[in-house]
Design an enzyme around this catalytic site. Structure first.
Site, PDB file in Angstrom:
ATOM      1  N   PHE A 101       1.032  -1.119  -0.056  1.00 36.16           N
ATOM      2  CA  PHE A 101       0.112   0.146  -0.097  1.00 36.16           C
ATOM      3  C   PHE A 101       1.175   1.028   0.099  1.00 36.16           C
ATOM      4  O   PHE A 101       1.729   1.380   0.922  1.00 36.16           O
ATOM      5  CB  PHE A 101      -0.725  -0.169   1.376  1.00 36.16           C
ATOM      6  CG  PHE A 101      -1.955   0.807   1.514  1.00 36.16           C
ATOM      7  CD1 PHE A 101      -3.154   1.069   1.025  1.00 36.16           C
ATOM      8  CD2 PHE A 101      -1.509   2.004   2.643  1.00 36.16           C
ATOM      9  CE1 PHE A 101      -4.016   1.961   1.201  1.00 36.16           C
ATOM     10  CE2 PHE A 101      -2.332   3.097   2.742  1.00 36.16           C
ATOM     11  CZ  PHE A 101      -3.710   3.200   2.250  1.00 36.16           C
ATOM     12  N   ALA A 102       0.948   1.889  -1.129  1.00 30.38           N
ATOM     13  CA  ALA A 102       1.783   2.853  -1.349  1.00 30.38           C
ATOM     14  C   ALA A 102       1.197   4.558  -1.300  1.00 30.38           C
ATOM     15  O   ALA A 102       0.748   4.814  -2.259  1.00 30.38           O
ATOM     16  CB  ALA A 102       2.618   2.923  -2.601  1.00 30.38           C
TER      17      ALA A 102
ATOM     18  N   GLU B  95       4.537   9.492   2.037  1.00 29.49           N
ATOM     19  CA  GLU B  95       5.627  10.092   1.157  1.00 29.49           C
ATOM     20  C   GLU B  95       6.536  10.680   2.085  1.00 29.49           C
ATOM     21  O   GLU B  95       6.204  10.695   3.250  1.00 29.49           O
ATOM     22  CB  GLU B  95       4.982  11.013   0.065  1.00 29.49           C
ATOM     23  CG  GLU B  95       3.988  10.240  -0.785  1.00 29.49           C
ATOM     24  CD  GLU B  95       3.593  11.233  -1.859  1.00 29.49           C
ATOM     25  OE1 GLU B  95       4.035  12.519  -2.055  1.00 29.49           O
ATOM     26  OE2 GLU B  95       3.127  10.845  -3.013  1.00 29.49           O
TER      27      GLU B  95
ATOM     28  N   SER C  41       1.594  11.624   8.532  1.00 30.00           N
ATOM     29  CA  SER C  41       0.320  11.843   9.239  1.00 30.00           C
ATOM     30  C   SER C  41      -0.469  12.775   8.265  1.00 30.00           C
ATOM     31  O   SER C  41      -1.847  12.457   8.104  1.00 30.00           O
ATOM     32  CB  SER C  41       0.328  12.657  10.158  1.00 30.00           C
ATOM     33  OG  SER C  41       1.005  11.668  11.078  1.00 30.00           O
TER      34      SER C  41
ATOM     35  N   GLY D 192      -7.381  -1.667   7.886  1.00 29.23           N
ATOM     36  CA  GLY D 192      -5.822  -1.703   8.278  1.00 29.23           C
ATOM     37  C   GLY D 192      -5.747  -1.683   9.674  1.00 29.23           C
ATOM     38  O   GLY D 192      -4.846  -2.685  10.349  1.00 29.23           O
TER      39      GLY D 192
ATOM     40  N   GLU E 283       0.453   3.134  10.337  1.00 23.33           N
ATOM     41  CA  GLU E 283      -1.101   3.070   9.757  1.00 23.33           C
ATOM     42  C   GLU E 283      -1.895   4.085  10.876  1.00 23.33           C
ATOM     43  O   GLU E 283      -3.064   4.026  11.160  1.00 23.33           O
ATOM     44  CB  GLU E 283      -1.583   1.900  10.007  1.00 23.33           C
ATOM     45  CG  GLU E 283      -1.227   0.844   8.773  1.00 23.33           C
ATOM     46  CD  GLU E 283      -1.941  -0.406   8.479  1.00 23.33           C
ATOM     47  OE1 GLU E 283      -3.112  -0.410   8.606  1.00 23.33           O
ATOM     48  OE2 GLU E 283      -1.461  -1.585   8.271  1.00 23.33           O
TER      49      GLU E 283
HETATM   50  N1  CAA Z   1     -13.810   6.755   5.524  1.00 28.50           N
HETATM   51  C1  CAA Z   1     -14.311   7.530   4.583  1.00 28.50           C
HETATM   52  N2  CAA Z   1     -14.150   9.018   4.379  1.00 28.50           N
HETATM   53  C2  CAA Z   1     -13.382   9.450   5.328  1.00 28.50           C
HETATM   54  C3  CAA Z   1     -12.620   8.847   6.375  1.00 28.50           C
HETATM   55  C4  CAA Z   1     -12.892   7.529   6.470  1.00 28.50           C
HETATM   56  N3  CAA Z   1     -12.594   6.852   7.465  1.00 28.50           N
HETATM   57  N4  CAA Z   1     -11.950   9.834   6.836  1.00 28.50           N
HETATM   58  C5  CAA Z   1     -12.265  10.861   6.115  1.00 28.50           C
HETATM   59  N5  CAA Z   1     -12.812  10.864   4.991  1.00 28.50           N
HETATM   60  C6  CAA Z   1     -13.081  11.598   4.350  1.00 28.50           C
HETATM   61  C7  CAA Z   1     -14.104  12.896   4.929  1.00 28.50           C
HETATM   62  O1  CAA Z   1     -15.433  12.753   5.000  1.00 28.50           O
HETATM   63  C8  CAA Z   1     -13.807  14.253   3.841  1.00 28.50           C
HETATM   64  O2  CAA Z   1     -14.576  14.033   2.715  1.00 28.50           O
HETATM   65  P1  CAA Z   1     -14.952  15.166   1.905  1.00 28.50           P
HETATM   66  O3  CAA Z   1     -13.736  15.353   0.730  1.00 28.50           O
HETATM   67  O4  CAA Z   1     -16.253  14.595   1.192  1.00 28.50           O
HETATM   68  O5  CAA Z   1     -15.025  16.152   2.838  1.00 28.50           O
HETATM   69  C9  CAA Z   1     -12.235  13.694   3.442  1.00 28.50           C
HETATM   70  O6  CAA Z   1     -12.067  12.366   3.652  1.00 28.50           O
HETATM   71  C10 CAA Z   1     -11.155  14.484   4.231  1.00 28.50           C
HETATM   72  O7  CAA Z   1     -11.392  14.479   5.507  1.00 28.50           O
HETATM   73  P2  CAA Z   1     -10.870  15.299   6.670  1.00 28.50           P
HETATM   74  O8  CAA Z   1     -10.798  16.628   6.283  1.00 28.50           O
HETATM   75  O9  CAA Z   1     -10.955  14.517   7.826  1.00 28.50           O
HETATM   76  O10 CAA Z   1      -9.178  14.855   6.373  1.00 28.50           O
HETATM   77  P3  CAA Z   1      -7.704  15.326   6.926  1.00 28.50           P
HETATM   78  O11 CAA Z   1      -6.882  15.869   5.947  1.00 28.50           O
HETATM   79  O12 CAA Z   1      -8.040  16.223   8.100  1.00 28.50           O
HETATM   80  O13 CAA Z   1      -7.110  13.766   7.421  1.00 28.50           O
HETATM   81  C11 CAA Z   1      -6.675  12.202   9.033  1.00 28.50           C
HETATM   82  C12 CAA Z   1      -7.657  13.148   8.476  1.00 28.50           C
HETATM   83  C13 CAA Z   1      -7.354  11.282  10.037  1.00 28.50           C
HETATM   84  C14 CAA Z   1      -5.245  12.989   9.841  1.00 28.50           C
HETATM   85  C15 CAA Z   1      -5.937  11.511   7.854  1.00 28.50           C
HETATM   86  O14 CAA Z   1      -5.070  12.186   7.029  1.00 28.50           O
HETATM   87  C16 CAA Z   1      -5.090  10.125   8.468  1.00 28.50           C
HETATM   88  O15 CAA Z   1      -5.590   9.230   8.749  1.00 28.50           O
HETATM   89  N6  CAA Z   1      -4.085  10.379   8.540  1.00 28.50           N
HETATM   90  C17 CAA Z   1      -2.912   9.396   8.697  1.00 28.50           C
HETATM   91  C18 CAA Z   1      -2.484   8.555   7.525  1.00 28.50           C
HETATM   92  C19 CAA Z   1      -2.038   7.424   7.950  1.00 28.50           C
HETATM   93  O16 CAA Z   1      -2.672   6.347   8.564  1.00 28.50           O
HETATM   94  N7  CAA Z   1      -0.773   6.469   7.301  1.00 28.50           N
HETATM   95  C20 CAA Z   1      -0.504   5.439   7.384  1.00 28.50           C
HETATM   96  C21 CAA Z   1       0.117   4.979   6.072  1.00 28.50           C
HETATM   97  S1  CAA Z   1      -0.202   3.420   5.606  1.00 28.50           S
HETATM   98  C22 CAA Z   1       1.082   2.405   6.484  1.00 28.50           C
HETATM   99  O17 CAA Z   1       1.575   2.835   7.425  1.00 28.50           O
HETATM  100  C23 CAA Z   1       1.338   1.127   5.817  1.00 28.50           C
HETATM  101  C24 CAA Z   1       2.301   0.270   6.122  1.00 28.50           C
HETATM  102  O18 CAA Z   1       2.914  -0.022   5.196  1.00 28.50           O
HETATM  103  C25 CAA Z   1       2.176  -0.561   7.495  1.00 28.50           C
END
Ligand code: CAA
Length: 381
Positions: A123-124, A127, A132, A242, A363
């Site tokens: 899952f990419a 960046e 966050s 996830g 995640e």
């Molecule tokens: N389900 C569906 N839609 C969602 C949602 C969800 N859980 N969460 C947010 N949305 C939608 C909102 O409804 C909004 O929709 P609209 O465009 O219609 O308005 C849109 O997404 C934007 O929402 P926010 O304004 O709340 O978004 P934000 O920019 O403030 O970000 C955040 C919210 C929770 C901080 C998010 O950026 C986040 O989860 N950040 C962390 C990222 C993360 O977990 N990265 C991990 C990478 S993967 C990894 O680690 C993999 C690995 O290899 C192990």
């Protein structure tokens, strides 16, 4: 909510528990020492049906549910947290978005080989400047006839070097902010896909976290997942699931720390008695036992909601937050109970301590989980 596990869920738990005890006990120690990807174990897990556990049989999977999946990840992670995250990232982050959001053609094309464990997934999203703040994507995808041309860099991608299928996020319309992000299913054999390096990490050594670079990578337009501009929602929905996998991994690490501590407390003697007879140690063990159970219940609650098709954003954030902090606390106490020996490589608790830390980071950090939970309790979502 029914707290009883079904016979088939218990069957999965017991099968994976046996497999992990037989095959992962030593492999967990070895992958930590050598940093080698446990390819033979992943092949065997494919043959056992664990690599496609919640994928319906129509697409080559085992047709089980997410509760079974969480139980399996816990059991793997008790013995080897690296194997736990390899399977979790492959399952929740790469197979689920295809299964839950892909077209019939995409499911038939990608899932059978993935569910068999022959094609690993990654899952990419992350960046160098977008962790966050996942919406700050710099990777670009430009439409060119019946293809998209993707350029950019991704960081910390679990399974990046081994993956055959990747869910890649890229901006198709930078002016639109998070609504300009799109998601693609990418065959990693596509020219332009490059693994730049493997990170040298504190723990989970067997799971490789890579920096990837894409240069003029031409991806067929029919590999777009859902629609242009929907990528951020694809990422968020995928992470909702996830985080259940990472919560289960953390429960596994915490349980391993508790089990090792119980054993040591019975064996190690001080002041003429086993250290488990002292209240200072008993209270630590009691707290660890309560928290492991509570973390598992939160994790299974989130998994059951996912199985019921209900929104589980908050519950999976709660499960991941609590389980990750439980893993870190339990591993810290386990090292303390083991005293000087706990600080040496001779005892596994030293590895649990290093492995636990990442569950509070990937995640979505614990701080991000608190934001997600707060926005729910404050009624913002
Ligand atoms: N389900 C569906 N839609 C969602 C949602 C969800 N859980 N969460 C947010 N949305 C939608 C909102 O409804 C909004 O929709 P609209 O465009 O219609 O308005 C849109 O997404 C934007 O929402 P926010 O304004 O709340 O978004 P934000 O920019 O403030 O970000 C955040 C919210 C929770 C901080 C998010 O950026 C986040 O989860 N950040 C962390 C990222 C993360 O977990 N990265 C991990 C990478 S993967 C990894 O680690 C993999 C690995 O290899 C192990």
């Amino acid at each position: 909510m029914d707290l009883e596990l079904t016979d088939s869920q218990l069957g999965v738990r017991d099968t994976v528990r046996r497999f992990a005890a037989e095959r992962l006990d030593q492999a967990g120690i070895e992958t930590d020492r050598t940093h080698e990807f446990p390819a033979a174990i992943i092949k065997e897990l494919g043959e056992l049906g664990i690599m496609g556990i919640f994928v319906p049989e129509t697409y080559g999977g085992a047709g089980m549910d997410h509760v079974s999946y969480a139980l399996a990840i816990e059991e793997l992670s008790v013995q080897c947290a690296a194997t736990g995250v390899i399977v979790s990232a492959h399952s929740s982050l790469a197979m689920w978005p295809i299964l839950g959001l892909g077209t019939e053609d995409q499911k038939r094309r990608f899932l059978p080989e993935m569910a068999a464990g022959r094609h690993l997934g990654c899952f990419a999203l992350t960046e160098p400047q977008a962790g966050s703040d996942a919406a700050g994507q710099k990777t670009r995808a430009l439409r060119d006839g019946d293809c998209y041309i993707i350029n950019g860099t991704k960081n910390f991608i679990t399974n990046g070097p081994q993956a055959r299928v990747a869910i890649v996020f890229a901006m198709t319309d930078p002016a639109a902010g998070h609504r300009g992000i799109s998601a693609f299913i990418v065959d990693t054999g596509t020219p332009g896909w490059q693994v730049v390096r493997n990170e040298d990490k504190m723990g989970i050594h067997g799971a490789h976290s890579a920096q990837l670079s894409f240069s003029d990578m031409r991806v067929p337009a029919d590999c777009l997942l859902t629609q242009e501009g929907q990528g951020f929602k694809v990422a968020m929905k995928t992470l909702d699931g996830g985080r259940i996998g990472i919560a289960a991994q953390a429960v596994g690490i915490a349980r391993a720390a508790l089990e090792a501590s119980l054993k040591y407390a019975g064996e190690r003697r001080a002041f003429g008695a086993p250290i488990g007879s002292f209240q200072a140690i008993q209270w630590k063990l009691a707290d660890m036992a309560v928290e492991v159970d509570a973390a598992r219940l939160l994790t299974l609650q989130a998994a059951a909601l996912k199985d019921a098709g209900a929104v589980h954003t908050t519950q999976s954030a709660m499960a991941k937050l609590f389980a990750a902090e439980t893993a870190m606390k339990a591993a810290t106490e386990a090292v303390q109970i083991h005293g000087g020996y706990g600080y040496t490589r001779e005892f596994k608790v030293e590895r649990f301590f290093r492995d636990a830390k990442i569950t509070e980071i990937y995640e979505g950090t614990s701080e991000i989980q608190r934001l997600v939970i707060a926005s729910h309790v404050l009624g913002e979502r």
